[in-house]
Scaffold this active site. Structure first.
Site, PDB file in Angstrom:
ATOM      1  N   HIS A  99       0.803  -1.227   0.000  1.00 28.30           N
ATOM      2  CA  HIS A  99       0.000   0.000   0.000  1.00 28.30           C
ATOM      3  C   HIS A  99       0.839   1.281   0.000  1.00 28.30           C
ATOM      4  O   HIS A  99       0.290   2.366  -0.206  1.00 28.30           O
ATOM      5  CB  HIS A  99      -0.994  -0.006   1.177  1.00 28.30           C
ATOM      6  CG  HIS A  99      -2.306   0.596   0.838  1.00 28.30           C
ATOM      7  ND1 HIS A  99      -3.462   0.374   1.559  1.00 28.30           N
ATOM      8  CD2 HIS A  99      -2.677   1.452  -0.156  1.00 28.30           C
ATOM      9  CE1 HIS A  99      -4.463   1.050   1.017  1.00 28.30           C
ATOM     10  NE2 HIS A  99      -4.012   1.719  -0.026  1.00 28.30           N
ATOM     11  N   ASP A 122     -10.050  -0.674   3.631  1.00 32.18           N
ATOM     12  CA  ASP A 122      -8.860  -1.235   4.290  1.00 32.18           C
ATOM     13  C   ASP A 122      -9.202  -1.667   5.723  1.00 32.18           C
ATOM     14  O   ASP A 122     -10.030  -1.037   6.383  1.00 32.18           O
ATOM     15  CB  ASP A 122      -7.784  -0.125   4.333  1.00 32.18           C
ATOM     16  CG  ASP A 122      -6.362  -0.635   4.507  1.00 32.18           C
ATOM     17  OD1 ASP A 122      -6.181  -1.658   5.183  1.00 32.18           O
ATOM     18  OD2 ASP A 122      -5.450   0.015   3.979  1.00 32.18           O
ATOM     19  N   HIS A 124      -6.973  -1.323   7.856  1.00 24.50           N
ATOM     20  CA  HIS A 124      -6.086  -0.407   8.577  1.00 24.50           C
ATOM     21  C   HIS A 124      -6.349   1.044   8.172  1.00 24.50           C
ATOM     22  O   HIS A 124      -6.981   1.298   7.153  1.00 24.50           O
ATOM     23  CB  HIS A 124      -4.625  -0.760   8.268  1.00 24.50           C
ATOM     24  CG  HIS A 124      -4.285  -2.204   8.466  1.00 24.50           C
ATOM     25  ND1 HIS A 124      -4.322  -3.111   7.435  1.00 24.50           N
ATOM     26  CD2 HIS A 124      -3.941  -2.895   9.570  1.00 24.50           C
ATOM     27  CE1 HIS A 124      -3.992  -4.313   7.900  1.00 24.50           C
ATOM     28  NE2 HIS A 124      -3.758  -4.225   9.204  1.00 24.50           N
ATOM     29  N   ASP A 126      -3.662   3.219   7.858  1.00 26.82           N
ATOM     30  CA  ASP A 126      -2.454   3.651   7.147  1.00 26.82           C
ATOM     31  C   ASP A 126      -2.193   5.136   7.374  1.00 26.82           C
ATOM     32  O   ASP A 126      -1.828   5.872   6.471  1.00 26.82           O
ATOM     33  CB  ASP A 126      -2.543   3.297   5.653  1.00 26.82           C
ATOM     34  CG  ASP A 126      -2.567   1.781   5.441  1.00 26.82           C
ATOM     35  OD1 ASP A 126      -2.200   1.040   6.382  1.00 26.82           O
ATOM     36  OD2 ASP A 126      -2.948   1.332   4.345  1.00 26.82           O
ATOM     37  N   HIS A 139       4.087   1.016   4.278  1.00 26.34           N
ATOM     38  CA  HIS A 139       2.720   0.709   3.824  1.00 26.34           C
ATOM     39  C   HIS A 139       1.671   1.045   4.890  1.00 26.34           C
ATOM     40  O   HIS A 139       0.487   1.091   4.577  1.00 26.34           O
ATOM     41  CB  HIS A 139       2.586  -0.743   3.338  1.00 26.34           C
ATOM     42  CG  HIS A 139       2.403  -1.770   4.425  1.00 26.34           C
ATOM     43  ND1 HIS A 139       1.739  -2.959   4.213  1.00 26.34           N
ATOM     44  CD2 HIS A 139       2.824  -1.791   5.718  1.00 26.34           C
ATOM     45  CE1 HIS A 139       1.750  -3.660   5.345  1.00 26.34           C
ATOM     46  NE2 HIS A 139       2.396  -2.986   6.259  1.00 26.34           N
ATOM     47  N   ASP A 227      -7.324  -1.858  -0.432  1.00 20.38           N
ATOM     48  CA  ASP A 227      -6.372  -2.813   0.137  1.00 20.38           C
ATOM     49  C   ASP A 227      -7.141  -4.130   0.303  1.00 20.38           C
ATOM     50  O   ASP A 227      -8.195  -4.152   0.958  1.00 20.38           O
ATOM     51  CB  ASP A 227      -5.911  -2.241   1.492  1.00 20.38           C
ATOM     52  CG  ASP A 227      -4.858  -3.089   2.190  1.00 20.38           C
ATOM     53  OD1 ASP A 227      -4.840  -4.320   1.990  1.00 20.38           O
ATOM     54  OD2 ASP A 227      -4.071  -2.503   2.965  1.00 20.38           O
ATOM     55  N   ASP A 229      -6.732  -6.479   2.134  1.00 21.00           N
ATOM     56  CA  ASP A 229      -6.932  -6.910   3.524  1.00 21.00           C
ATOM     57  C   ASP A 229      -8.152  -6.244   4.162  1.00 21.00           C
ATOM     58  O   ASP A 229      -8.525  -6.580   5.290  1.00 21.00           O
ATOM     59  CB  ASP A 229      -5.654  -6.760   4.359  1.00 21.00           C
ATOM     60  CG  ASP A 229      -5.276  -5.318   4.717  1.00 21.00           C
ATOM     61  OD1 ASP A 229      -6.153  -4.452   4.829  1.00 21.00           O
ATOM     62  OD2 ASP A 229      -4.063  -5.083   4.901  1.00 21.00           O
ATOM     63  N   GLU A 272      -1.789  -4.873  -2.124  1.00 20.91           N
ATOM     64  CA  GLU A 272      -1.485  -5.869  -1.087  1.00 20.91           C
ATOM     65  C   GLU A 272      -1.788  -7.317  -1.474  1.00 20.91           C
ATOM     66  O   GLU A 272      -1.842  -8.189  -0.609  1.00 20.91           O
ATOM     67  CB  GLU A 272      -2.159  -5.512   0.257  1.00 20.91           C
ATOM     68  CG  GLU A 272      -1.674  -4.187   0.883  1.00 20.91           C
ATOM     69  CD  GLU A 272      -0.317  -4.269   1.606  1.00 20.91           C
ATOM     70  OE1 GLU A 272       0.114  -5.391   1.937  1.00 20.91           O
ATOM     71  OE2 GLU A 272       0.296  -3.194   1.812  1.00 20.91           O
TER      72      GLU A 272
HETATM   73  N1  LIG Z   1      -1.343  -1.341   4.074  1.00 14.30           N
HETATM   74  C1  LIG Z   1      -1.301  -2.140   5.130  1.00 14.30           C
HETATM   75  N2  LIG Z   1      -1.577  -3.410   4.996  1.00 14.30           N
HETATM   76  N3  LIG Z   1      -0.966  -1.596   6.296  1.00 14.30           N
HETATM   77  C2  LIG Z   1      -0.813  -2.324   7.507  1.00 14.30           C
HETATM   78  C3  LIG Z   1      -0.272  -1.435   8.604  1.00 14.30           C
HETATM   79  C4  LIG Z   1      -0.129  -2.178   9.905  1.00 14.30           C
HETATM   80  C5  LIG Z   1       0.299  -1.292  11.063  1.00 14.30           C
HETATM   81  N4  LIG Z   1      -0.695  -0.314  11.374  1.00 14.30           N
HETATM   82  C6  LIG Z   1       1.638  -0.612  10.763  1.00 14.30           C
HETATM   83  O1  LIG Z   1       1.728   0.585  10.715  1.00 14.30           O
HETATM   84  O2  LIG Z   1       2.612  -1.271  10.583  1.00 14.30           O
HETATM   85 MN   LIG Z   2      -3.532  -0.509   3.579  1.00 12.28          MN
HETATM   86 MN   LIG Z   3      -4.477  -2.958   5.265  1.00 14.03          MN
END
Ligand SMILES: NC(=[NH2+])NCCC[C@H](N)C(=O)O
Ligand SMILES: [Mn+2]
Ligand SMILES: [Mn+2]
Length: 300
Positions: A99, A122, A124, A126, A139, A227, A229, A272
């Protein structure tokens, strides 16, 4: 939506530590993205993959940003490509890659839109910076970077700062947020539909609200950053940071169909997809199926 789609592959895996997500663009092409969209009467131009540098041995402890230089370089290259596609009047469809590539995509897009909306689909947020990140993985930072938060090497990509406004962002599917990210969300007033809202209101209402929210803001373009996920790991197992209890395959189709009906999207990226962690290319296949709905596939 526009009739010409330009595909840009970004085989980036430097924004996180699990190997394999660099093969995402190949897996998505193998799952038939070009044919799928051609069947919907789009002209597809596949611009191929951009070049990605190599993994860096050391991370500077001050920045806490892994592979900063290589990620920044690829982001500049991607921003230039995306910029060109938009200037040509075509729809950019970016295939990741992790990402972190959204930094470059948004840097290229936002030159053309003074009030761009962003849908961040997502698990998350991010929204980390080097200071708040638990991992140092870029990411986990692209949305913060696009808001002008974090290391200047990243926030200045494309030659300008503050690509998007916090009030023009809608996060959908969130279920894993770090403390620093929660603070940014509160402080900046970012609109978030967590899994709780999706469970409670249903995806149809969530998308209706998300779409009218962005329309009310008077956005002059809307970017979808999806994303994989964001989906439940049962439906999209091939991702590096899976989180249980996600959006279902069906709900995601509905979300894409509603975006298509609303006719507000001006660009999209799917990120991702990690074929090494996947089951028989399931996640790439899901990504392509969702693109089908996003670009107007109908059963009857
Ligand atoms: N694009 C993603 N899958 N991001 C996941 C981030 C996970 C976590 N919040 C981090 O900063 O490491
Ligand atoms: Mn993401
Ligand atoms: Mn994510």
């Amino acid at each position: 939506m526009k009739k010409n789609i330009s595909i840009i592959g970004v085989p980036m895996d430097l924004g996180q530590t699990r190997r394999g997500v660099d093969m995402g663009p190949s897996a998505i092409r193998y799952a038939g993205v070009v044919e799928r969209l051609e069947d919907l009467n789009y002209n597809i131009e596949d611009l191929g993959d951009i070049e990605i540098g190599s993994r860096e041995k050391d991370t500077s402890p001050e920045s806490n940003l892994k592979n900063l230089k290589a990620v920044a370089e690829a982001s500049e290259t991607l921003a230039t490509k995306v910029d060109k596609v938009v200037r040509n009047g075509d729809f950019p469809l970016v295939l990741g890659g992790d990402h972190s590539i959204a930094i470059g995509t948004i840097a290229g897009l936002a030159k053309h839109y003074s009030n761009m909306g962003v849908i961040w689909y997502d698990a998350h947020g991010d929204l980390n910076t080097g200071e708040t990140s638990p991992s140092g993985n870029i990411h986990g930072m692209p949305l913060a970077v696009s808001l002008g938060l974090g290391n200047p090497v990243l926030t200045s990509i494309g030659g300008y700062q503050n690509k998007i406004k916090p009030e023009n962002i809608v996060i959908i599917g969130a279920r894993s947020l770090d403390d620093g990210e929660k603070e940014v969300i509160k402080e900046k007033g970012i609109k978030v539909f967590t899994m709780h809202e999706i469970d409670r209101m249903g995806m149809a209402t969530v998308m209706e609200e998300a779409i009218s929210y962005l329309k009310e803001k008077g956005t002059d373009g809307v970017h979808l950053s999806l994303d994989l996920d964001g989906l439940d790991p049962h439906d999209a197992p091939g991702v590096g940071t899976p989180v249980l209890g996600g959006i279902s395959y069906r709900e995601s189709h509905l979300a894409m169909e509603m975006l298509e009906e609303a006719n507000i999207l001006t660009s999209a990226e799917f990120v991702e997809v990690n074929p090494i962690l996947d089951e028989r290319n399931k996640t790439a296949t899901v990504a392509v199926a969702l693109m089908g709905s996003l670009f107007g596939e109908k059963l009857l």
